[in-house]
Design an enzyme around this catalytic site. Structure first.
Site, PDB file in Angstrom:
ATOM      1  N   SER A  44       7.411  -9.435  -1.729  1.00 56.08           N
ATOM      2  CA  SER A  44       7.744  -9.294  -0.312  1.00 56.08           C
ATOM      3  C   SER A  44       9.177  -8.772  -0.183  1.00 56.08           C
ATOM      4  O   SER A  44       9.578  -8.286   0.888  1.00 56.08           O
ATOM      5  CB  SER A  44       7.595 -10.635   0.417  1.00 56.08           C
ATOM      6  OG  SER A  44       8.266 -11.657  -0.294  1.00 56.08           O
ATOM      7  N   LYS A 111       3.825 -14.244 -11.400  1.00 64.37           N
ATOM      8  CA  LYS A 111       2.679 -14.431 -10.490  1.00 64.37           C
ATOM      9  C   LYS A 111       1.924 -13.117 -10.364  1.00 64.37           C
ATOM     10  O   LYS A 111       2.538 -12.053 -10.219  1.00 64.37           O
ATOM     11  CB  LYS A 111       3.153 -14.922  -9.118  1.00 64.37           C
ATOM     12  CG  LYS A 111       2.011 -15.006  -8.085  1.00 64.37           C
ATOM     13  CD  LYS A 111       2.352 -15.870  -6.887  1.00 64.37           C
ATOM     14  CE  LYS A 111       3.191 -15.201  -5.823  1.00 64.37           C
ATOM     15  NZ  LYS A 111       2.585 -13.996  -5.231  1.00 64.37           N
ATOM     16  N   GLU A 180      -3.304 -17.707  -0.083  1.00 60.75           N
ATOM     17  CA  GLU A 180      -2.700 -17.085   1.103  1.00 60.75           C
ATOM     18  C   GLU A 180      -3.744 -16.860   2.196  1.00 60.75           C
ATOM     19  O   GLU A 180      -4.802 -16.260   1.945  1.00 60.75           O
ATOM     20  CB  GLU A 180      -2.022 -15.758   0.721  1.00 60.75           C
ATOM     21  CG  GLU A 180      -1.327 -15.123   1.922  1.00 60.75           C
ATOM     22  CD  GLU A 180      -0.257 -14.108   1.581  1.00 60.75           C
ATOM     23  OE1 GLU A 180       0.058 -13.909   0.394  1.00 60.75           O
ATOM     24  OE2 GLU A 180       0.277 -13.518   2.551  1.00 60.75           O
TER      25      GLU A 180
HETATM   26  O1  KIV Z   1       5.680 -11.840  -2.223  1.00 58.47           O
HETATM   27  C1  KIV Z   1       5.625 -12.947  -1.665  1.00 58.47           C
HETATM   28  O2  KIV Z   1       6.521 -13.338  -0.902  1.00 58.47           O
HETATM   29  C2  KIV Z   1       4.468 -13.784  -1.897  1.00 58.47           C
HETATM   30  C3  KIV Z   1       4.272 -14.926  -0.962  1.00 58.47           C
HETATM   31  C4  KIV Z   1       3.671 -14.417   0.280  1.00 58.47           C
HETATM   32  C5  KIV Z   1       3.471 -16.006  -1.569  1.00 58.47           C
HETATM   33  O3  KIV Z   1       3.687 -13.509  -2.760  1.00 58.47           O
END
Ligand code: KIV
Length: 277
Positions: A44, A111, A180
């Site tokens: 993000s 992640k 999410e």
């Molecule tokens: O990139 C991000 O901020 C995320 C969150 C929305 C979990 O993956």
């Protein structure tokens, strides 16, 4: 000593896990001081830090830079870094190499977005010793390409697919899963069907932990205001006010004052004046 993946696993069924995104040194220091368990260097960052429309353009180089800054600012939290779009989809060796780059940049874990279809990739990364967090439900890197922002698991079949994905990821070795924009009923079912923590964002109160984008918590990002976000501050208007005040002080000659200025030694000043007349 920073938290370990094991510490996070032990929190399941005992204490809710608090996760925030962080992208820079200063904010990471503050979030760490506030006692969060995990700082997620989310992709993000592409939207809130770099101004992209979505997370697709984010590169490995950018993620490494953000991860380095966040890891320098943390003392206690676990640092998890997002693997950006197309940094793990081409092959297992590509995924391993890029996961390794993020760990070298300071991440404790990575992640990946995706369910059953990425189980072998997850397995390969976990196998070489890098902890992985899964991410299912709404997947910002690809869901927007197909159907835009949409709540996930609203029907029985969709719910069953998601439960299946969660179980497969657990088997592949992830230590936790981000859910999410998943309906709260299905989040509850998933959370009680697996032995690793679920971290919800827009997925109701029954997940084992919660994550929010730091810019949303602080009221700093104006472009998107999802229903699931709770803004604890309206910092953007405070920042505008502060900079307006600074500007009017500069124009009025009120800033800088004597307290913000440096002086020359009096004798030296006298000598200088004599020399230049
Ligand atoms: O990139 C991000 O901020 C995320 C969150 C929305 C979990 O993956």
């Amino acid at each position: 000593m920073p938290k370990s993946v094991r510490d996070i696993l032990l929190m399941k069924n005992s204490k809710k896990i608090t996760v925030v995104t962080a992208y820079d040194y200063t904010t990471a220091q503050l979030c760490d001081k506030a006692g969060v368990d995990i700082m997620l260097v989310g992709d993000s960052a592409g939207m809130v830090m770099l101004g992209y429309e979505n997370t697709i353009p984010v590169t490995m180089e950018q993620m490494c830079l953000f991860t380095e800054a966040v890891s320098r600012g943390r003392q206690n939290a676990l640092v998890v870094a997002d693997m950006p779009f197309m940094s793990y989809q081409s092959s297992k060796s590509q995924a391993i190499e890029n996961a390794g780059r993020l760990v070298k940049a300071g991440a404790d874990a990575v992640k990946l977005e995706g369910g059953t279809e990425i189980k072998d990739t997850v397995h390969a990364i976990v196998d070489i010793g890098i902890p992985v967090m899964g991410h299912i439900g709404f997947q910002p890197q690809t869901s927007t390409l197909q159907e835009g922002y949409k709540v996930q698991a609203k029907t029985k079949d969709a719910a069953l697919r998601l439960v299946e994905s969660a179980k497969t990821l657990e088997e592949a070795g992830v230590f936790s899963i981000t859910l999410e924009m998943v309906t709260k009923e299905v989040s509850k079912i998933i959370s009680s069907s697996i032995h690793i923590p679920t971290i919800g964002i827009g997925s109701g109160p029954d997940c084992d932990g919660q994550v929010l984008v730091i810019h949303d918590i602080l009221g700093l990002y104006e472009k998107l205001k999802p229903k699931f976000v709770k803004r604890y501050l309206e910092l953007s208007s405070e920042i505008v006010k502060a900079v307006e005040l600074y500007k009017s002080d500069v124009i009025a000659g009120k800033f800088p004052g004597t307290e913000h200025s440096f002086s020359m030694d009096k004798t030296e000043l006298e000598r200088l004046r004599k020399e230049i007349g």
